[in-house]
Motif scaffolding. Structure first.
Motif, PDB file in Angstrom:
ATOM      1  N   ARG A   1      35.641  47.010  43.113  1.00  0.00           N
ATOM      2  CA  ARG A   1      35.615  48.421  43.295  1.00  0.00           C
ATOM      3  C   ARG A   1      35.151  48.962  44.527  1.00  0.00           C
ATOM      4  N   ILE A   2      34.751  48.299  45.759  1.00  0.00           N
ATOM      5  CA  ILE A   2      34.197  48.720  47.097  1.00  0.00           C
ATOM      6  C   ILE A   2      35.693  48.853  47.826  1.00  0.00           C
ATOM      7  N   MET A   3      36.401  47.963  47.894  1.00  0.00           N
ATOM      8  CA  MET A   3      37.357  46.847  48.766  1.00  0.00           C
ATOM      9  C   MET A   3      39.115  46.932  48.644  1.00  0.00           C
ATOM     10  N   CYS A   4      39.189  46.563  47.037  1.00  0.00           N
ATOM     11  CA  CYS A   4      40.347  46.983  46.380  1.00  0.00           C
ATOM     12  C   CYS A   4      41.509  48.134  45.744  1.00  0.00           C
ATOM     13  N   ARG A   5      40.067  48.371  44.517  1.00  0.00           N
ATOM     14  CA  ARG A   5      40.920  49.825  44.349  1.00  0.00           C
ATOM     15  C   ARG A   5      41.512  50.660  45.237  1.00  0.00           C
ATOM     16  N   GLY A   6      40.794  51.039  46.604  1.00  0.00           N
ATOM     17  CA  GLY A   6      41.161  52.258  47.368  1.00  0.00           C
ATOM     18  C   GLY A   6      42.648  51.788  48.022  1.00  0.00           C
ATOM     19  N   PRO A   7      42.626  50.025  48.995  1.00  0.00           N
ATOM     20  CA  PRO A   7      44.255  50.259  49.167  1.00  0.00           C
ATOM     21  C   PRO A   7      44.942  49.992  48.358  1.00  0.00           C
ATOM     22  N   LEU A   8      44.637  49.119  47.020  1.00  0.00           N
ATOM     23  CA  LEU A   8      45.653  48.876  46.072  1.00  0.00           C
ATOM     24  C   LEU A   8      46.232  50.766  45.662  1.00  0.00           C
ATOM     25  N   GLN A   9      44.668  51.671  45.422  1.00  0.00           N
ATOM     26  CA  GLN A   9      45.414  53.168  45.121  1.00  0.00           C
ATOM     27  C   GLN A   9      46.374  53.606  46.310  1.00  0.00           C
ATOM     28  N   ALA A  10      46.554  53.093  47.423  1.00  0.00           N
ATOM     29  CA  ALA A  10      46.736  53.531  48.952  1.00  0.00           C
ATOM     30  C   ALA A  10      48.179  53.085  48.251  1.00  0.00           C
ATOM     31  N   LEU A  11      48.489  52.096  47.917  1.00  0.00           N
ATOM     32  CA  LEU A  11      49.468  51.460  47.900  1.00  0.00           C
ATOM     33  C   LEU A  11      50.172  51.573  46.713  1.00  0.00           C
TER      34      LEU A  11
END
Length: 966
Positions: free
Chosen positions: A260-270
């Protein structure tokens, strides 16, 4: 009990379990791990859509443990297709939406799921094979030891039926054996006996149960330590499983927090970046579709300005895009056929436009310059026709060329007739108009036609040169492109190999090609751009001049979205091969030869139309010479212009020359016959012009001199014709004959093509003079024809001298003709040798005739000779008198040598007859009186003969009259 303490008995258990459980090996010694299969990519039916297959929307074991996904579906595609509730299966389930090609498309195997075979499990099977063998061995041992012991134990107190392996109460026999119903009454009521039996049976079975329980308790008591140890281990295992479950729950909570904190943001950016890339690609695809959508209006705009090359390039580029980039687009499903139809329409338009161009080019007035008409338009048409493989366009130009050649003749005739008031063009047919012209008028018309055809051929040559240059430029461009492709082959092959992979990695074809291009070096990139430009535009001279600004803008907008190298592929596919281009270039040169032949054929028509009524045969020699020179000049000009020697006009002129020579010869032969029939064979005076004619021949000028104006020079005629220092007494016919054979020689100078005909006719003329003069002089035909009283010795001598003059000129004539003949034609010169022999024989016959005249006189006179006084005798006086007359007649006509030879022959004849007469009279050289009288007559004879001019030193050798035969 802690988990760390409780784990040791399980991990390090001993006994039979050692063969079944092993401690995991070290990481360094761990077996080789195979790549785990990745999740399926999210792909489009027509094109891959992305690179992030790990970012797909599949179920997550971390955050979405209980969310329903498509992977939880219990109905698969075959079940949906084979729904038993439907009365009839829909056969067009896919094709009605996705097209007819959907069901025929073969599904390619996945590139990301490994192909699992037995070899992948070989290492695992090797590792577990030993443990499996130990397990099987232990299992067999336990079965063999435990079960017989139990049987032995229980068999001591229980019936054997309970110990059988096949003991099953479902079996009626087994059931009856355990529960003997035969001891019970079959009646429906219950009696005391049945109750006692059932109670006894129940007690027996209860006893058996007790025995078993006691035996089990005894066995448990014997193994109580192992049993309690197993129970304690079971509790410890439950504790460890509870702790493990708590640890897993904590790990999942932490992993969910990390996600929730570290992966969802970068993955959403990708995901957003991938979405953006896909949107950009979609936008580019839509722009490409918009450009393709504008193809038809742009093609129509280019066709309205006759920009055929640009239209064809645009159509080819669009078709390539439809095949590679936009394949399967539903809205463009009919565009390919429409483009093909437009291409066929352009083919017809180009052929029609080329025909129109050929008509306008060949029909324009010759007063204009001879430069190429609309050179840019011609280059564009030729390049377009070559590009469409319309290699028969030269036939169109050839047909227009023939039509234009006919119009040239007609226009020239109409123009000439309009200037002649004597000819009514409306009342007289076209061919008759040329026959009604006088020769000067017709000759001016012919020169005008020649001039127009020279301009016509120059115009055709200029046009064909442009066509040939375009063909050669296309051929050179094709060869240069092939060399560049061979040099760039490895780079492009590597790019194509990578393309096969990239097309399955979520990239468009154009992107794959672009990335492959970027990996090549700078020089290869520059050469590729040059190749694309060359193939897209064709030759520089052809396309650069025809491409308008609108077409260039549209092509730039369109080709900006096209794959690099597409134009090159198109050009290679549509352009003719090198062999075909070479054949077209040769046909261009052959067409120039055909133009020359057509021009000559039309001129032949004009010539034969004039010659149909025989007017060309009636031309004077000067007129025919002018005609021949004009034709030769035209033929030479066309040969120099076209590089080919056309023979039709020369052949027509040759046939007319043959007729002209025939008439020319007949006229002169008839004239010579009339002159000979009126010739009185008297010496004629030689006019000064004939002496000049002979002098010019001596100087090597075997031509007719120009006629001098009357009264320009007043010279008296001479008695003799001086030739090379000798004087020739001639008759008037021979003077005219000399002029005649000079006219023959002049015809050969002016018309070299009739040399052989003129030579045979001249030989016939000389033979005719020889034979006719022989008939008139030696044959005495002049007595009846002219009315001469007799043929005198002077007539004979004059005829001989005339023949000698002609014999003198025969070698000169022969040498003149020899220079005009080909070596293979030298055999025809033998006629002059035959003529010379005939003339010399004729001269010898005349000399023999002169001697024969004196022979007859000697025979008649000497037959009456008598040896008696007075001396000299009358007979010898008469002989000397006749010889003096003979000498007087021929001395001025024949040269001194011939006179001496003739009198030597006459003297020999005199001595012969005198000798015969003396022998008859019996007079011998004995010194007697008769001998003396004879010697006086002989001396008188010798004195008179030697007194004649030019015979002073003649050796008469008179003593021969006394020689006797031995």
């Amino acid at each position: 009990m802690s988990s760390s303490q409780g784990s040791s008995p399980i991990a390090q258990c001993s006994g039979p379990g050692d063969g079944l459980f092993r401690k995991p090996r070290d990481p360094a010694m761990a077996p080789r791990h195979y790549r785990t299969p990745r999740s399926l990519p999210d792909v489009c039916p027509k094109e891959p859509t992305g690179e992030g297959r790990a970012l797909c929307d599949g179920p997550s074991v971390v955050a979405d443990q209980h969310r329903w996904t498509v992977y939880n579906s219990k109905v698969n595609l075959p079940a949906a297709l084979n729904d038993p509730r439907l009365a009839k299966r829909e056969s067009d389930f896919f094709t009605k939406t996705w097209g007819l090609d959907f069901t025929e498309t073969e599904v390619m195997p996945s590139f990301y799921l490994p192909n699992i075979s037995r070899e992948h499990f070989s290492s695992y099977l090797q590792e577990t094979a030993q443990r499996e063998k130990i397990h099987e061995r232990c299992k067999n041992i336990c079965q063999k030891q435990t079960f017989p012991c139990l049987l032995t134990f229980f068999s001591l107190r229980l019936p054997q039926i309970f110990m059988k392996p096949e003991f099953v109460l479902n079996d009626p026999a087994t059931f009856n054996a355990v529960l003997p119903w035969s001891h019970f009454s079959v009646a429906g009521g219950k009696n005391s006996r049945d109750v006692a039996s059932s109670r006894l049976l129940q007690e027996k079975l209860s006893h058996y149960l007790d025995v078993v329980e006691v035996s089990i308790a005894r066995q448990i008591s014997l193994r109580s330590e192992a049993f309690f140890h197993a129970m304690s281990s079971q509790h410890e295992l439950q504790d460890r499983l509870r702790e493990t479950a708590d640890a897993v729950a904590k790990l999942r909570a932490r992993t969910a927090a990390i996600d929730r904190i570290m992966c969802r943001g970068p993955l959403q950016a990708l995901r957003d970046a991938l979405t953006r890339n896909n949107c950009i690609k979609l936008h580019n695809k839509l722009k490409l579709m918009a450009a393709v959508h504008q193809t038809q209006p742009t093609v129509q705009l280019l066709l309205s300005t006759s920009e055929f090359v640009g239209a064809l390039e645009l159509i080819a580029t669009t078709k390539e895009v439809l095949q590679q980039e936009l394949q399967g687009i539903h809205s463009f499903r009919h565009l390919g056929s429409q483009l093909c139809e437009m291409e066929r329409l352009i083919d017809k338009m180009m052929v029609a436009d080329f025909s129109t161009y050929a008509q306008s080019d060949l029909s324009r007035p010759f007063e204009e310059d001879s430069q190429v008409l609309e050179k840019d338009r011609l280059q564009s048409l030729v390049f377009g026709l070559l590009r469409q493989r319309k290699l028969d366009f030269l036939d169109i130009y050839s047909e227009e060329m023939v039509r234009a050649a006919k119009n040239i003749v007609r226009q020239c005739v109409v123009k000439s007739v309009s200037q002649i008031s004597e000819i009514d063009a409306d009342a007289v047919r076209f061919h008759e108009q040329m026959r009604l012209m006088t020769f000067p008028q017709w000759f001016d018309l012919l020169l005008d036609i020649f001039e127009h055809f020279i301009l016509f051929l120059k115009r055709i040559k200029a046009t064909l040169s442009v066509i040939r240059n375009v063909v050669l430029e296309v051929l050179d461009s094709s060869q240069r492109s092939r060399l560049e492709e061979e040099s760039e082959g490895p780079a492009f092959h590597s790019g194509e190999a990578e393309l096969a992979y990239l097309t399955h990695e979520g990239l468009f074809i154009s992107d794959a090609l672009n990335e492959a291009e970027q990996r090549s070096n700078a020089s290869a990139h520059a050469q590729t751009r040059a190749q694309t430009c060359t193939d897209a535009c064709g030759s520089d001279s052809a396309s650069a001049t025809t491409e308008s600004s609108s077409s260039r803008e549209h092509n730039s907008n369109t080709t900006s979205s096209l794959p690099i190298g597409g134009a090159a592929a198109i050009s290679e596919d549509v352009m003719p091969s090198d062999l075909e281009l070479g054949r077209v270039a040769n046909n261009v040169q052959e067409l120039l030869y055909t133009a020359s032949d057509v021009s000559h054929d039309r001129c032949v028509k004009v010539l034969m139309t004039r010659a149909k009524d025989g007017s060309l045969e009636r031309l004077s020699s000067s007129e025919f010479v002018c005609l021949s020179q004009a034709v030769e000049s035209f033929v030479s000009d066309t040969e120099e212009l076209c590089g080919r020697r056309s023979m039709s006009l020369r052949g027509a002129l040759q046939s007319q020359a043959y007729r002209f020579v025939q008439r020319f010869h007949e006229e002169r032969k008839t004239k010579l016959s009339l002159l000979l029939d009126n010739e009185r064979w008297k010496q004629a005076e030689v006019p000064a012009e004939f002496q000049d004619l002979v002098d010019s021949i001596a100087d090597g000028r075997i031509t007719l001199p120009e006629r001098k104006p009357a009264g320009s020079e007043d010279r008296k005629p001479s008695e003799f014709l001086c030739v090379d220092g000798q004087k020739y007494a001639v008759v008037g016919t021979v003077l005219l004959l000399i002029r005649m054979f000079l006219e023959y020689c002049q015809c050969v100078n002016d018309i070299p093509s009739i040399t052989t005909d003129i030579l045979t006719r001249l030989a016939d003329l000389l033979k005719h003079f020889n034979s006719r003069s022989c008939q008139l002089v030696l044959g005495a035909g002049a007595l009846q024809v002219v009315g001469l009283k007799t043929i005198t010795t002077r007539n004979l001598a004059l005829a001989s001298r005339c023949l000698q003059l002609l014999v003198h000129y025969i070698p000169v004539i022969r040498a003149h003709f020899e220079t005009r003949l080909q070596p293979r034609q030298y055999s025809i010169l033998r006629h002059f040798g035959h003529i010379t022999k005939d003339y010399n024989d004729h001269i010898a016959e005349i000399s023999a005739k002169l001697v024969a005249i004196m022979d007859s006189m000697f025979e008649k006179a000497l037959s009456k000779y008598e040896v008696k006084a007075p001396m000299p005798s009358a007979c010898l006086r008469n002989v000397c008198k006749q010889m003096a007359k003979m000498h007087e007649a021929i001395n001025e006509l024949l040269p001194e040598e011939q006179t001496q030879m003739l009198f030597l022959r006459i003297n020999a004849s005199f001595k012969l007859y005198l000798k015969r007469q003396l022998a008859r009279l019996g007079v011998f050289n004995d010194g007697g009186p008769q001998n003396g009288l004879v010697m006086v007559d002989v001396a008188f004879y010798s004195e008179n003969v030697q007194a004649l001019r030019s015979l002073e030193r003649l050796d008469l050798n008179m003593p021969e009259i006394w020689e006797q035969k031995r």
